[in-house]
Design an enzyme around this catalytic site. Structure first.
Site, PDB file in Angstrom:
ATOM      1  N   ASP A 188      25.059  14.732  35.650  1.00 39.29           N
ATOM      2  CA  ASP A 188      26.238  14.889  34.799  1.00 39.29           C
ATOM      3  C   ASP A 188      25.786  15.030  33.354  1.00 39.29           C
ATOM      4  O   ASP A 188      25.229  14.102  32.779  1.00 39.29           O
ATOM      5  CB  ASP A 188      27.143  13.664  34.955  1.00 39.29           C
ATOM      6  CG  ASP A 188      28.378  13.731  34.065  1.00 39.29           C
ATOM      7  OD1 ASP A 188      28.631  14.793  33.468  1.00 39.29           O
ATOM      8  OD2 ASP A 188      29.092  12.718  33.977  1.00 39.29           O
ATOM      9  N   HIS A 190      27.992  15.824  30.862  1.00 38.47           N
ATOM     10  CA  HIS A 190      29.071  15.375  29.961  1.00 38.47           C
ATOM     11  C   HIS A 190      29.357  16.372  28.853  1.00 38.47           C
ATOM     12  O   HIS A 190      29.661  15.996  27.721  1.00 38.47           O
ATOM     13  CB  HIS A 190      28.681  14.019  29.346  1.00 38.47           C
ATOM     14  CG  HIS A 190      29.661  12.939  29.613  1.00 38.47           C
ATOM     15  ND1 HIS A 190      30.298  12.253  28.614  1.00 38.47           N
ATOM     16  CD2 HIS A 190      30.124  12.410  30.763  1.00 38.47           C
ATOM     17  CE1 HIS A 190      31.097  11.344  29.136  1.00 38.47           C
ATOM     18  NE2 HIS A 190      31.010  11.412  30.440  1.00 38.47           N
ATOM     19  N   GLU A 214      26.914  18.906  36.615  1.00 37.76           N
ATOM     20  CA  GLU A 214      28.283  18.569  36.242  1.00 37.76           C
ATOM     21  C   GLU A 214      28.497  18.705  34.738  1.00 37.76           C
ATOM     22  O   GLU A 214      27.690  18.201  33.950  1.00 37.76           O
ATOM     23  CB  GLU A 214      28.582  17.135  36.685  1.00 37.76           C
ATOM     24  CG  GLU A 214      29.988  16.669  36.356  1.00 37.76           C
ATOM     25  CD  GLU A 214      30.239  15.246  36.799  1.00 37.76           C
ATOM     26  OE1 GLU A 214      31.243  14.667  36.327  1.00 37.76           O
ATOM     27  OE2 GLU A 214      29.448  14.699  37.579  1.00 37.76           O
ATOM     28  N   GLU A 240      36.954  17.344  35.210  1.00 39.92           N
ATOM     29  CA  GLU A 240      37.481  15.982  35.096  1.00 39.92           C
ATOM     30  C   GLU A 240      38.390  15.811  33.887  1.00 39.92           C
ATOM     31  O   GLU A 240      39.253  14.932  33.878  1.00 39.92           O
ATOM     32  CB  GLU A 240      36.341  14.965  35.035  1.00 39.92           C
ATOM     33  CG  GLU A 240      35.486  15.033  33.790  1.00 39.92           C
ATOM     34  CD  GLU A 240      34.274  14.105  33.875  1.00 39.92           C
ATOM     35  OE1 GLU A 240      34.069  13.329  32.940  1.00 39.92           O
ATOM     36  OE2 GLU A 240      33.538  14.180  34.884  1.00 39.92           O
ATOM     37  N   HIS A 290      36.977  12.927  40.174  1.00 38.89           N
ATOM     38  CA  HIS A 290      36.530  12.013  39.120  1.00 38.89           C
ATOM     39  C   HIS A 290      37.219  10.676  39.354  1.00 38.89           C
ATOM     40  O   HIS A 290      38.415  10.617  39.586  1.00 38.89           O
ATOM     41  CB  HIS A 290      36.960  12.604  37.774  1.00 38.89           C
ATOM     42  CG  HIS A 290      36.468  11.878  36.572  1.00 38.89           C
ATOM     43  ND1 HIS A 290      37.323  11.430  35.577  1.00 38.89           N
ATOM     44  CD2 HIS A 290      35.223  11.541  36.163  1.00 38.89           C
ATOM     45  CE1 HIS A 290      36.626  10.863  34.618  1.00 38.89           C
ATOM     46  NE2 HIS A 290      35.345  10.910  34.950  1.00 38.89           N
TER      47      HIS A 290
END
Length: 385
Positions: A188, A190, A214, A240, A290
């Site tokens: 991830d 972010h 991700e 998400e 998520h």
């Protein structure tokens, strides 16, 4: 039956706040919901107060009609704050309807397609030997799908993307070598990277190292994701932070991604999530929800995951690796709720969501402002967390 009150509980649970919402009725049936806009709970409470002005007194069984009225009966519709408020109310209405009819929520969504919901877990240590040991511990505990932790995202860190993608790529490669080909591995980011940085990260690893990346870049511009898609063959897991089916629209219809990181507590509740799931199925995009919040979110997402065909894994933050680091137990606040059995969540057959909250204890909890880490580069400029 009429809605008699909507009560918001923005409270500190462990390392963050949760915004748990209770919708009450004049017949004593009530439902629990949760908002997903972490770090901005007070703003969502204000939105819920606005909605309560016309939702109280209405029939809680008319979930779809109430959703449309909350979304459309204003000039400035949509957005993450309003959708987080609608999400919490919508989930609570599903809980009420399931209880009133004596059926679990998945029956309201078309019925159960699976008896348990597989999950993916996340390592906590930064890239390095400890991260690989945590991944091995997750495999020993029954996980076959997991997300590795990138370098440089802790509070107070200086985040230089080019330095950190090199470290992360090196240790992702080592993790694949150490863990073998059978385990599903992702990471991830972010949305910390630019297109060029994300492409460089992906290209630093042998093909097959990662099964998904991700949120590598920000989502505002689908064309940027399309550019990145042309530069890597690693599947994308994104969404998400999407707050409506309309935000998912270009990604689904232009076949940009492979996994939807849909959040039922942000997207507009179960009503909106089911629409996104059906749309995604037509494009062979799997749901990979998520789920970083509390047991109400987990319970709602388990019912969603049980009812949709195109499902891969549900995020869990309750693995032994993360509970060891997070160091809190919410079982007192939520005496009834989803509990992991190995690496899966059994699907509750209790009426409604199958979750209960100790409201007396919840009312005693305090709210504490929390901010996500504010990352900066060496030159002092602000970058994404």
């Amino acid at each position: 039956m009429k809605i008699s009150a909507i009560r918001s509980y923005p409270v500190r649970v462990g390392i963050r706040n949760q915004l748990v919402v209770k919708v009450e009725t004049d017949e004593g049936v009530y439902g629990w919901g949760e908002s997903g806009l972490s770090g901005r709970e007070k703003a969502v409470v204000g939105a819920i107060e606005h909605y309560a002005e016309f939702v109280v007194g209405r029939d809680p069984m008319r979930i779809g009609a109430l959703w449309q009225e909350m979304y459309r009966s204003q000039y400035f519709e949509g957005g993450r704050v309003l959708q987080a408020a609608i999400s919490a109310i919508d989930i609570a209405l599903h809980d009420i309807k399931g209880k009133a009819l004596g059926v679990p929520v998945y029956e309201l969504l078309g019925g159960k397609q699976r008896d348990h919901v597989p999950t993916f877990a996340t390592t906590h240590a930064p890239p390095g030997p400890e991260m690989i040991e945590e991944a091995k511990a997750l495999i020993d505990a029954g996980w076959t799908s997991m997300r590795l932790s990138p370098s440089g995202h802790r509070d107070g860190d200086i985040y230089e993307p080019r330095e950190h993608i090199a470290t992360s790529a090196r240790w992702c490669t080592k993790a694949r070598e150490a863990l073998g080909d059978d385990v599903v591995l992702g990471i991830d980011y972010h949305h910390r990277l630019s297109v060029a940085e994300a492409a460089s990260f992906c290209q630093k690893m042998p093909t097959g190292t990662l099964d998904f990346v991700e949120e590598p870049i920000r989502d505002e511009t689908p064309e940027a994701y399309e550019a990145l898609r042309r530069m890597t063959d690693i599947p994308f897991a994104i969404g998400e932070e999407f707050a409506s089916k309309w935000q998912f629209l270009p990604y689904i219809e232009r076949d940009i991604h492979q996994f939807n990181r849909i959040d039922v507590c942000n997207v507009g509740g179960l009503t909106e999530a089911m629409k996104v799931a059906g749309w995604s199925e037509a494009h062979y995009v799997d749901m990979m929800p998520h789920n970083p919040l509390g047991p109400v979110c987990t319970a709602a997402t388990v019912h969603f995951a049980a009812a949709v065909a195109n499902f891969s894994w549900l995020e869990t933050r309750a693995s032994p690796v993360e509970t060891k680091h997070l160091g809190f137990d919410d079982a007192e606040l939520f005496p009834v709720g989803p509990r992991l059995e190995g690496s899966v969540y059994p699907v509750s057959d209790a009426p409604g969501l199958g979750v209960e909250v100790d409201e007396t204890l919840m009312a005693k909890q305090s709210f504490a402002f929390w901010e996500a880490p504010h990352l900066t580069r060496r030159d002092g400029s602000v970058t994404n967390w």
